[in-house]
Write a protein that holds these residues in place. Structure first.
Motif, PDB file in Angstrom:
ATOM      1  N   ARG A   7      18.927   2.866   1.738  1.00 33.22           N
ATOM      2  CA  ARG A   7      17.968   2.710   0.655  1.00 33.22           C
ATOM      3  C   ARG A   7      18.473   3.422  -0.599  1.00 33.22           C
ATOM      4  O   ARG A   7      18.935   4.562  -0.525  1.00 33.22           O
ATOM      5  CB  ARG A   7      16.601   3.282   1.048  1.00 33.22           C
ATOM      6  CG  ARG A   7      15.885   2.451   2.080  1.00 33.22           C
ATOM      7  CD  ARG A   7      14.424   2.837   2.212  1.00 33.22           C
ATOM      8  NE  ARG A   7      13.799   2.020   3.239  1.00 33.22           N
ATOM      9  CZ  ARG A   7      13.324   0.796   3.037  1.00 33.22           C
ATOM     10  NH1 ARG A   7      13.378   0.263   1.825  1.00 33.22           N
ATOM     11  NH2 ARG A   7      12.779   0.112   4.030  1.00 33.22           N
ATOM     12  N   PRO A   8      18.380   2.768  -1.735  1.00 38.56           N
ATOM     13  CA  PRO A   8      18.790   3.404  -2.982  1.00 38.56           C
ATOM     14  C   PRO A   8      17.758   4.444  -3.425  1.00 38.56           C
ATOM     15  O   PRO A   8      16.584   4.377  -3.071  1.00 38.56           O
ATOM     16  CB  PRO A   8      18.838   2.237  -3.969  1.00 38.56           C
ATOM     17  CG  PRO A   8      17.820   1.273  -3.445  1.00 38.56           C
ATOM     18  CD  PRO A   8      17.864   1.406  -1.947  1.00 38.56           C
ATOM     19  N   ARG A   9      18.226   5.420  -4.178  1.00 39.94           N
ATOM     20  CA  ARG A   9      17.318   6.372  -4.818  1.00 39.94           C
ATOM     21  C   ARG A   9      16.630   5.685  -5.993  1.00 39.94           C
ATOM     22  O   ARG A   9      17.209   4.811  -6.638  1.00 39.94           O
ATOM     23  CB  ARG A   9      18.094   7.590  -5.321  1.00 39.94           C
ATOM     24  CG  ARG A   9      18.735   8.433  -4.244  1.00 39.94           C
ATOM     25  CD  ARG A   9      19.619   9.519  -4.822  1.00 39.94           C
ATOM     26  NE  ARG A   9      20.774   8.966  -5.518  1.00 39.94           N
ATOM     27  CZ  ARG A   9      21.032   9.139  -6.809  1.00 39.94           C
ATOM     28  NH1 ARG A   9      20.196   9.838  -7.566  1.00 39.94           N
ATOM     29  NH2 ARG A   9      22.116   8.606  -7.355  1.00 39.94           N
ATOM     30  N   ASP A  26       6.145   1.820 -11.930  1.00 38.28           N
ATOM     31  CA  ASP A  26       5.414   2.320 -10.774  1.00 38.28           C
ATOM     32  C   ASP A  26       6.313   2.217  -9.539  1.00 38.28           C
ATOM     33  O   ASP A  26       6.601   1.124  -9.054  1.00 38.28           O
ATOM     34  CB  ASP A  26       4.131   1.505 -10.560  1.00 38.28           C
ATOM     35  CG  ASP A  26       3.355   1.937  -9.331  1.00 38.28           C
ATOM     36  OD1 ASP A  26       3.716   2.968  -8.715  1.00 38.28           O
ATOM     37  OD2 ASP A  26       2.372   1.239  -8.982  1.00 38.28           O
ATOM     38  N   GLN A  27       6.769   3.353  -9.035  1.00 39.93           N
ATOM     39  CA  GLN A  27       7.700   3.340  -7.902  1.00 39.93           C
ATOM     40  C   GLN A  27       7.069   2.839  -6.615  1.00 39.93           C
ATOM     41  O   GLN A  27       7.781   2.559  -5.649  1.00 39.93           O
ATOM     42  CB  GLN A  27       8.290   4.738  -7.696  1.00 39.93           C
ATOM     43  CG  GLN A  27       9.182   5.199  -8.841  1.00 39.93           C
ATOM     44  CD  GLN A  27       9.922   6.484  -8.526  1.00 39.93           C
ATOM     45  OE1 GLN A  27       9.709   7.107  -7.489  1.00 39.93           O
ATOM     46  NE2 GLN A  27      10.819   6.886  -9.414  1.00 39.93           N
ATOM     47  N   GLN A  28       5.748   2.723  -6.586  1.00 41.39           N
ATOM     48  CA  GLN A  28       5.064   2.236  -5.387  1.00 41.39           C
ATOM     49  C   GLN A  28       4.749   0.741  -5.455  1.00 41.39           C
ATOM     50  O   GLN A  28       4.109   0.202  -4.550  1.00 41.39           O
ATOM     51  CB  GLN A  28       3.752   3.018  -5.189  1.00 41.39           C
ATOM     52  CG  GLN A  28       3.915   4.519  -5.154  1.00 41.39           C
ATOM     53  CD  GLN A  28       4.912   4.982  -4.107  1.00 41.39           C
ATOM     54  OE1 GLN A  28       4.886   4.508  -2.970  1.00 41.39           O
ATOM     55  NE2 GLN A  28       5.797   5.890  -4.488  1.00 41.39           N
ATOM     56  N   SER A  29       5.213   0.074  -6.496  1.00 46.06           N
ATOM     57  CA  SER A  29       4.876  -1.341  -6.664  1.00 46.06           C
ATOM     58  C   SER A  29       5.536  -2.193  -5.592  1.00 46.06           C
ATOM     59  O   SER A  29       6.585  -1.850  -5.027  1.00 46.06           O
ATOM     60  CB  SER A  29       5.320  -1.830  -8.042  1.00 46.06           C
ATOM     61  OG  SER A  29       6.734  -1.957  -8.107  1.00 46.06           O
ATOM     62  N   GLN A  82       7.090  -6.366 -14.837  1.00 45.79           N
ATOM     63  CA  GLN A  82       7.645  -5.406 -13.886  1.00 45.79           C
ATOM     64  C   GLN A  82       9.161  -5.523 -13.916  1.00 45.79           C
ATOM     65  O   GLN A  82       9.695  -6.641 -13.946  1.00 45.79           O
ATOM     66  CB  GLN A  82       7.133  -5.680 -12.475  1.00 45.79           C
ATOM     67  CG  GLN A  82       5.634  -5.590 -12.322  1.00 45.79           C
ATOM     68  CD  GLN A  82       5.214  -5.914 -10.901  1.00 45.79           C
ATOM     69  OE1 GLN A  82       5.437  -5.149  -9.963  1.00 45.79           O
ATOM     70  NE2 GLN A  82       4.618  -7.091 -10.725  1.00 45.79           N
ATOM     71  N   ILE A  83       9.844  -4.378 -13.883  1.00 39.26           N
ATOM     72  CA  ILE A  83      11.292  -4.375 -14.075  1.00 39.26           C
ATOM     73  C   ILE A  83      11.960  -3.531 -12.997  1.00 39.26           C
ATOM     74  O   ILE A  83      11.574  -2.379 -12.766  1.00 39.26           O
ATOM     75  CB  ILE A  83      11.673  -3.819 -15.460  1.00 39.26           C
ATOM     76  CG1 ILE A  83      10.982  -4.636 -16.564  1.00 39.26           C
ATOM     77  CG2 ILE A  83      13.185  -3.826 -15.657  1.00 39.26           C
ATOM     78  CD1 ILE A  83      11.133  -4.041 -17.943  1.00 39.26           C
ATOM     79  N   ILE A 140      18.003   2.591  -7.973  1.00 42.70           N
ATOM     80  CA  ILE A 140      17.202   1.667  -8.771  1.00 42.70           C
ATOM     81  C   ILE A 140      16.680   2.485  -9.939  1.00 42.70           C
ATOM     82  O   ILE A 140      16.000   3.501  -9.742  1.00 42.70           O
ATOM     83  CB  ILE A 140      16.011   1.096  -7.977  1.00 42.70           C
ATOM     84  CG1 ILE A 140      16.472   0.420  -6.685  1.00 42.70           C
ATOM     85  CG2 ILE A 140      15.223   0.106  -8.835  1.00 42.70           C
ATOM     86  CD1 ILE A 140      15.319   0.026  -5.762  1.00 42.70           C
ATOM     87  N   THR A 141      17.034   2.085 -11.149  1.00 39.51           N
ATOM     88  CA  THR A 141      16.525   2.795 -12.315  1.00 39.51           C
ATOM     89  C   THR A 141      15.085   2.373 -12.542  1.00 39.51           C
ATOM     90  O   THR A 141      14.789   1.196 -12.767  1.00 39.51           O
ATOM     91  CB  THR A 141      17.372   2.490 -13.561  1.00 39.51           C
ATOM     92  OG1 THR A 141      18.732   2.853 -13.296  1.00 39.51           O
ATOM     93  CG2 THR A 141      16.867   3.284 -14.759  1.00 39.51           C
ATOM     94  N   THR A 142      14.191   3.357 -12.462  1.00 38.20           N
ATOM     95  CA  THR A 142      12.760   3.062 -12.599  1.00 38.20           C
ATOM     96  C   THR A 142      12.161   3.712 -13.841  1.00 38.20           C
ATOM     97  O   THR A 142      10.971   3.548 -14.108  1.00 38.20           O
ATOM     98  CB  THR A 142      11.991   3.556 -11.368  1.00 38.20           C
ATOM     99  OG1 THR A 142      12.129   4.978 -11.253  1.00 38.20           O
ATOM    100  CG2 THR A 142      12.511   2.893 -10.108  1.00 38.20           C
ATOM    101  N   ALA A 143      12.974   4.447 -14.581  1.00 35.15           N
ATOM    102  CA  ALA A 143      12.490   5.056 -15.823  1.00 35.15           C
ATOM    103  C   ALA A 143      13.679   5.332 -16.722  1.00 35.15           C
ATOM    104  O   ALA A 143      14.791   5.587 -16.252  1.00 35.15           O
ATOM    105  CB  ALA A 143      11.729   6.353 -15.545  1.00 35.15           C
TER     106      ALA A 143
END
Length: 479
Positions: A415-417, A395-398, A438-439, A168-171
């Motif tokens: 689980r994906p990284r 926010d990776q904890q969202s 949120q994305i 999951i791209t988070t940044a």
């Protein structure tokens, strides 16, 4: 009943019949509007040709929060003779979908095809949907930059423009695309006995100037500079034309240079440059040993460019960084800052040069892009900022990203990284334009985007499709 990807690939085939290079998305925007009209869905098209199609929630799920499915409609057209008219011919090969002689357009056509298939289906459970498709994502992001603040209502976004299906791209890094122009004069080609040569580079892997910047690819810009510098140090010569690179967002894989030297200056040395530069490339870039240089005689040209302009270009290319500038201290193995020269072309009255500067640190991106512009200014050139997008970090904890991760686990068994990627996403514009958004960015495995080797792994398309459908179902439940 399990929803298959058959319709997804049918839609992708339809998209690939429509030329859709950046800056020329009118035809594909027409297709999207007609798609909505045929389904009786509400849609809106802005003056940048961005299109949002709105579909009400499945019956019984009207209380759920609306959801945005985000994609872009343009593609990087590599290997095409005429990107305004050429189409993409895709074929399957050992579990992968590829294209014959061109880029495939899976970036971002596969994600868009998924979103459209959801709109078309009457069996998929979903909340109220806004399928947003932007323009010019690949060459400036002007579509996202100019969206109105009311274009979408949803504040949860599934972005289907990601290329590593197990993440999951988070940044994403910020990026600054600049166009530089060095003035030149066209002069009559020198008379007397002269020899004309065509220097040609081809066969490099090229690739995405963000994702692939640290993979040891040989940029045709760097290779062309090296051979020109070697000749410059030995010969009195004139350049008629330069055409390097395929796209501003790609590592250049081709180059064409036409030049002339006096016949009495020992053309044997110029021929020897071919052996020198090929040996240098293979030693310097062992992981990109397909790049080759040929030097052949060619027809005389009527004009050459001024030495002042040529020398200014060579100096600027020598001074500005190309490739990885700095690795991240906090994200192991991740490029923090880079710069790539995508295209160099001699025009009627100037030399055009594009640079793409990326960084996870906005201040570093701004400083480096400013230094590059100052370098061109110092040597008589001008610079134009075409696109400047800030870095983005979720926010990776969202709860939203936890739902995304849980869905991968429950559907696929793992689980994906959660990763930061050294490419720019439109998310940087969205978090500024739509407060509270949120994305989650997901997608199938796409290899070598922005190149003729672009391919998508078929089984990962099915995997992401099943994840997407389950996410839609879970997000249909009221918060």
């Amino acid at each position: 009943m399990k929803q298959t990807t058959e319709r997804v690939f049918q839609i992708f085939k339809e998209l690939n019949r429509i030329p859709r290079p950046s800056h020329h998305e009118e035809l594909v925007a027409n297709y999207l509007c007609q798609f909505a009209e045929q389904l009786g869905l509400d849609y809106e098209r802005d003056d940048q040709n961005c299109v949002v199609i709105r579909k009400p929630a499945s019956q019984g799920y009207e209380a759920a929060e609306p959801l945005v499915l985000l994609n872009h409609m343009d593609m990087v057209c590599v290997g095409m003779n005429d990107s305004l008219h050429d189409t993409v011919e895709a074929y399957e090969d050992d579990g992968w979908l590829k294209a014959r002689g061109t880029s495939l357009g899976a970036d971002n056509g596969i994600g868009l095809s998924m979103a459209l298939a959801v709109l078309e289906s009457s069996d998929i459970v979903h909340p109220a949907l806004e399928v947003l498709t932007t323009t010019n994502e690949e060459d400036g992001m002007s579509g996202a930059a100019n969206l109105s603040s009311s274009f979408i209502l949803g504040r949860k976004v599934i972005n289907l423009d990601s290329e590593d299906y197990d993440t999951i791209t988070t940044a994403s890094a910020g990026a600054c695309l600049q166009f530089h122009r060095i003035p030149l004069k066209r002069l009559p080609a020198p008379g007397g006995k002269r020899r004309w040569y065509h220097i040609h580079f081809e066969g490099g892997q090229g690739g995405h100037s963000g994702v692939d910047i640290n993979k040891g690819r040989c940029s045709a810009v760097v290779a062309a500079w090296a051979v020109l510098a070697a000749i410059y140090n030995e010969y009195d010569f004139d350049v008629a034309s330069i055409d390097i690179g395929e796209a501003n967002a790609s590592i250049a894989s081709t180059a064409d240079i036409v030049l002339t030297i006096p016949s009495g200056e020992g053309a044997e040395f110029v021929k020897a440059q071919k052996d020198m530069i090929n040996q240098w490339m293979h030693e310097e870039y062992p992981d990109d040993d397909g790049m080759t240089c040929t030097i052949e005689k060619c027809e005389p040209q009527e004009t050459v460019i001024s030495n002042k302009a040529f020398e200014a270009m060579m100096t600027c290319l020598e001074q500005i960084p190309q490739g990885v500038v700095k690795m991240s201290d906090t994200m192991t193995g991740t490029v923090e800052t880079s710069n790539n020269v995508g295209r160099i072309v001699t025009e009627a009255d100037h030399i055009f040069i594009s640079t793409h500067t990326r960084s996870f640190i906005d201040s570093e991106m701004d400083a480096l892009s400013s230094d590059i512009a100052d370098m061109f200014k110092k040597h008589g050139g001008s610079s134009e900022v075409v696109m400047s997008a800030h870095a983005w970090q979720e926010d990776q904890q969202s709860a939203f990203l936890k739902l995304t991760s849980d869905t991968f686990h429950d559907v696929l068994g793992w689980r994906p990284r959660m990763v930061a990627m050294h490419f720019v996403l439109e998310a940087g514009y969205f978090v500024e334009k739509y407060p509270g958004i949120q994305i989650a960015s997901i997608g199938p495995r796409i290899m070598e985007p922005h190149s003729t080797s672009e391919r998508v792994e078929l089984k990962t398309v099915d995997a992401i499709w099943q994840v997407l459908l389950e996410m839609l179902h879970r997000l249909s439940e009221p918060a």
